[in-house]
Scaffold this motif. Structure first.
Motif, PDB file in Angstrom:
ATOM      1  N   SER A 130       0.864  -1.187   0.000  1.00 55.18           N
ATOM      2  CA  SER A 130       0.000   0.000   0.000  1.00 55.18           C
ATOM      3  C   SER A 130       0.900   1.235   0.000  1.00 55.18           C
ATOM      4  O   SER A 130       1.806   1.333   0.846  1.00 55.18           O
ATOM      5  CB  SER A 130      -0.888  -0.015   1.250  1.00 55.18           C
ATOM      6  N   THR A 131       0.669   2.151  -0.915  1.00 51.36           N
ATOM      7  CA  THR A 131       1.509   3.367  -0.953  1.00 51.36           C
ATOM      8  C   THR A 131       1.315   4.182   0.329  1.00 51.36           C
ATOM      9  O   THR A 131       2.249   4.804   0.811  1.00 51.36           O
ATOM     10  CB  THR A 131       1.196   4.244  -2.185  1.00 51.36           C
ATOM     11  N   ASN A 132       0.093   4.167   0.893  1.00 50.31           N
ATOM     12  CA  ASN A 132      -0.128   4.904   2.146  1.00 50.31           C
ATOM     13  C   ASN A 132       0.710   4.307   3.289  1.00 50.31           C
ATOM     14  O   ASN A 132       1.338   5.048   4.049  1.00 50.31           O
ATOM     15  CB  ASN A 132      -1.607   4.867   2.545  1.00 50.31           C
ATOM     16  N   GLN A 171      -1.099  -2.286  -6.227  1.00 47.34           N
ATOM     17  CA  GLN A 171      -1.025  -2.461  -4.775  1.00 47.34           C
ATOM     18  C   GLN A 171      -1.619  -3.829  -4.449  1.00 47.34           C
ATOM     19  O   GLN A 171      -2.696  -4.190  -4.932  1.00 47.34           O
ATOM     20  CB  GLN A 171      -1.838  -1.400  -4.047  1.00 47.34           C
ATOM     21  N   GLY A 226      -4.119  -2.680  -1.157  1.00 45.70           N
ATOM     22  CA  GLY A 226      -4.648  -1.318  -1.219  1.00 45.70           C
ATOM     23  C   GLY A 226      -5.742  -1.134  -0.175  1.00 45.70           C
ATOM     24  O   GLY A 226      -6.589  -2.003  -0.015  1.00 45.70           O
ATOM     25  N   GLY A 286      -8.924   1.032   1.526  1.00 44.85           N
ATOM     26  CA  GLY A 286      -9.947   2.055   1.406  1.00 44.85           C
ATOM     27  C   GLY A 286     -10.289   2.577   2.787  1.00 44.85           C
ATOM     28  O   GLY A 286      -9.666   2.173   3.783  1.00 44.85           O
ATOM     29  N   ARG A 287     -11.279   3.444   2.874  1.00 41.59           N
ATOM     30  CA  ARG A 287     -11.706   3.939   4.175  1.00 41.59           C
ATOM     31  C   ARG A 287     -12.453   2.859   4.938  1.00 41.59           C
ATOM     32  O   ARG A 287     -12.910   1.876   4.358  1.00 41.59           O
ATOM     33  CB  ARG A 287     -12.584   5.183   4.005  1.00 41.59           C
ATOM     34  N   TRP A 300      -2.506   4.953  -8.255  1.00 43.28           N
ATOM     35  CA  TRP A 300      -2.481   4.603  -6.831  1.00 43.28           C
ATOM     36  C   TRP A 300      -1.308   5.365  -6.241  1.00 43.28           C
ATOM     37  O   TRP A 300      -0.157   5.016  -6.483  1.00 43.28           O
ATOM     38  CB  TRP A 300      -2.328   3.088  -6.616  1.00 43.28           C
ATOM     39  N   MET A 301      -1.589   6.442  -5.533  1.00 44.59           N
ATOM     40  CA  MET A 301      -0.467   7.250  -5.047  1.00 44.59           C
ATOM     41  C   MET A 301      -0.752   7.893  -3.699  1.00 44.59           C
ATOM     42  O   MET A 301      -1.904   8.028  -3.287  1.00 44.59           O
ATOM     43  CB  MET A 301      -0.114   8.341  -6.066  1.00 44.59           C
ATOM     44  N   SER A 302       0.329   8.266  -3.023  1.00 49.11           N
ATOM     45  CA  SER A 302       0.231   8.938  -1.725  1.00 49.11           C
ATOM     46  C   SER A 302       1.135  10.160  -1.740  1.00 49.11           C
ATOM     47  O   SER A 302       2.295  10.071  -2.155  1.00 49.11           O
ATOM     48  CB  SER A 302       0.669   8.006  -0.600  1.00 49.11           C
ATOM     49  N   ASP A 328     -15.152  11.150  -1.862  1.00 53.38           N
ATOM     50  CA  ASP A 328     -15.344  10.351  -3.082  1.00 53.38           C
ATOM     51  C   ASP A 328     -15.520  11.214  -4.318  1.00 53.38           C
ATOM     52  O   ASP A 328     -16.139  12.278  -4.255  1.00 53.38           O
ATOM     53  CB  ASP A 328     -16.605   9.478  -2.953  1.00 53.38           C
ATOM     54  N   LYS A 360     -18.640   5.564  -8.409  1.00 50.73           N
ATOM     55  CA  LYS A 360     -17.383   6.075  -7.849  1.00 50.73           C
ATOM     56  C   LYS A 360     -16.205   5.747  -8.757  1.00 50.73           C
ATOM     57  O   LYS A 360     -16.031   4.605  -9.160  1.00 50.73           O
ATOM     58  CB  LYS A 360     -17.189   5.437  -6.468  1.00 50.73           C
ATOM     59  N   GLY A 391     -11.271   7.658  -4.804  1.00 49.32           N
ATOM     60  CA  GLY A 391     -11.452   7.845  -3.371  1.00 49.32           C
ATOM     61  C   GLY A 391     -10.182   8.399  -2.746  1.00 49.32           C
ATOM     62  O   GLY A 391      -9.079   8.226  -3.282  1.00 49.32           O
ATOM     63  N   GLY A 426      -3.734   9.727   0.532  1.00 50.60           N
ATOM     64  CA  GLY A 426      -3.795   8.613  -0.424  1.00 50.60           C
ATOM     65  C   GLY A 426      -4.875   8.864  -1.459  1.00 50.60           C
ATOM     66  O   GLY A 426      -6.010   9.188  -1.116  1.00 50.60           O
ATOM     67  N   ILE A 427      -4.499   8.725  -2.712  1.00 48.48           N
ATOM     68  CA  ILE A 427      -5.454   8.971  -3.801  1.00 48.48           C
ATOM     69  C   ILE A 427      -5.501   7.738  -4.701  1.00 48.48           C
ATOM     70  O   ILE A 427      -4.464   7.264  -5.175  1.00 48.48           O
ATOM     71  CB  ILE A 427      -5.022  10.204  -4.631  1.00 48.48           C
TER      72      ILE A 427
HETATM   73  C1  BTN Z   1     -11.765   5.149  -0.251  1.00 52.81           C
HETATM   74  O1  BTN Z   1     -12.511   5.647  -1.076  1.00 52.81           O
HETATM   75  O2  BTN Z   1     -12.161   4.309   0.556  1.00 52.81           O
HETATM   76  C2  BTN Z   1     -10.317   5.601  -0.225  1.00 52.81           C
HETATM   77  C3  BTN Z   1      -9.471   4.872  -1.237  1.00 52.81           C
HETATM   78  C4  BTN Z   1      -8.026   5.290  -1.222  1.00 52.81           C
HETATM   79  C5  BTN Z   1      -7.168   4.432  -2.118  1.00 52.81           C
HETATM   80  C6  BTN Z   1      -5.763   4.929  -2.236  1.00 52.81           C
HETATM   81  S1  BTN Z   1      -4.849   4.135  -3.505  1.00 52.81           S
HETATM   82  C7  BTN Z   1      -3.358   4.849  -2.951  1.00 52.81           C
HETATM   83  C8  BTN Z   1      -3.413   4.877  -1.424  1.00 52.81           C
HETATM   84  N1  BTN Z   1      -2.868   3.655  -0.850  1.00 52.81           N
HETATM   85  C9  BTN Z   1      -3.808   2.911  -0.259  1.00 52.81           C
HETATM   86  O3  BTN Z   1      -3.613   1.800   0.290  1.00 52.81           O
HETATM   87  N2  BTN Z   1      -5.002   3.540  -0.328  1.00 52.81           N
HETATM   88  C10 BTN Z   1      -4.888   4.818  -0.992  1.00 52.81           C
END
Ligand code: BTN
Length: 243
Positions: free
Chosen positions: A13-15, A36, A39, A41-42, A56-58, A99, A106, A109, A127-128
């Motif tokens: 995960s980049t985050n 990722q 990866g 999400g929220r 997929w970036m932070s 979102d 969607k 996020g 994180g985007i």
């Molecule tokens: C959401 O809508 O729930 C948020 C999603 C966020 C995804 C990005 S992808 C890059 C970064 N690394 C992650 O693991 N998540 C965010």
């Protein structure tokens, strides 16, 4: 923003990576990966991030602000993504606060993770995730998720990323240096997917149907309840479902 970019072909995960090494990174450093494997999400959800299918970036930020001012940075990110995509020809909307929506589904996020002490922010990892080329979504999200390509917006990932950096830099500097929120708020209002609509707000187990009226100067959502009471909702406080 984006003067220093750390690129991976694959990463969990980049985050998570950005958070791990944030203290050694300069403000504005971007971690980006083609794929990722975990990866995020929220709300502990998984974020599907297949190879070459999206962005997929932070972005690592180190603003000199009090923690209370940090949630507004999610709105800045949303406004930047929508501006960038719409200037490239899409017609996306923001479902306040996290979102980005295209044709009612969607496409993107934002996951903002804050490390702070009582009076200062250590760092923020922004994180985007943007679905660019994905054509097939897994069954559990196929009704609610889409991608730019799927909706016939064929734009290059490099152009999108470059535009987001430009838009973000302008709005972020305005906020950090001048406490100026006007441009961000105007974009969030103009391209809002929910202002004027009825939505459900979810907080823990309680669910309430409200009418969205506006996004105020603090970036909070102003809503009216069934009993005509006007309430302010802070970003991060609730989750929103359309009806
Ligand atoms: C959401 O809508 O729930 C948020 C999603 C966020 C995804 C990005 S992808 C890059 C970064 N690394 C992650 O693991 N998540 C965010």
């Amino acid at each position: 923003i984006g003067n220093k970019i750390i690129h991976f072909n694959t990463i969990a995960s980049t985050n998570d990576y950005a958070k791990e090494i944030a203290s050694s990174l300069e403000e504005g450093t971007v971690i980006i990966s083609e794929e990722q494997t975990k990866g995020k999400g929220r709300l502990g959800r998984q974020w599907h991030s297949k190879i070459n299918e999206g962005i997929w970036m932070s972005i690592v930020l180190k603003p000199d602000i009090i923690p209370y001012k940090a949630p507004f940075i999610t709105l800045i990110a949303g406004a930047s993504i929508v501006s960038a995509l719409n200037k490239l020809g899409a017609n996306t909307l923001i479902k306040w606060p996290n979102d980005i929506i295209l044709n009612n589904k969607k496409i993107s996020g934002i996951l903002t993770e804050l490390s702070a002490e009582i009076e200062r922010v250590n760092h923020i990892v922004l994180g985007i995730g943007i679905n660019v080329k994905t054509m097939e979504f897994s069954q559990e999200i196929s009704d609610i998720a889409t991608s730019l390509y799927k909706e016939d917006f064929k734009m290059s990932r490099v152009d999108i990323v470059r535009n987001i950096f430009m838009e973000f830099e302008e709005l972020y500097m305005d906020y950090i240096n001048n406490n100026c929120k006007e441009k961000t708020l105007n974009i969030c209002r103009k391209y809002s997917a929910i202002i004027g609509k009825d939505i459900y707000t979810l907080k823990g187990d309680s669910k309430e149907l409200v009418r969205c009226l506006d996004i105020n100067e603090d970036g909070n959502l102003v809503v009216q309840t069934k009993d005509k009471i006007i309430k302010e909702i802070m970003s991060g406080e609730v989750s929103i479902r359309g009806i």
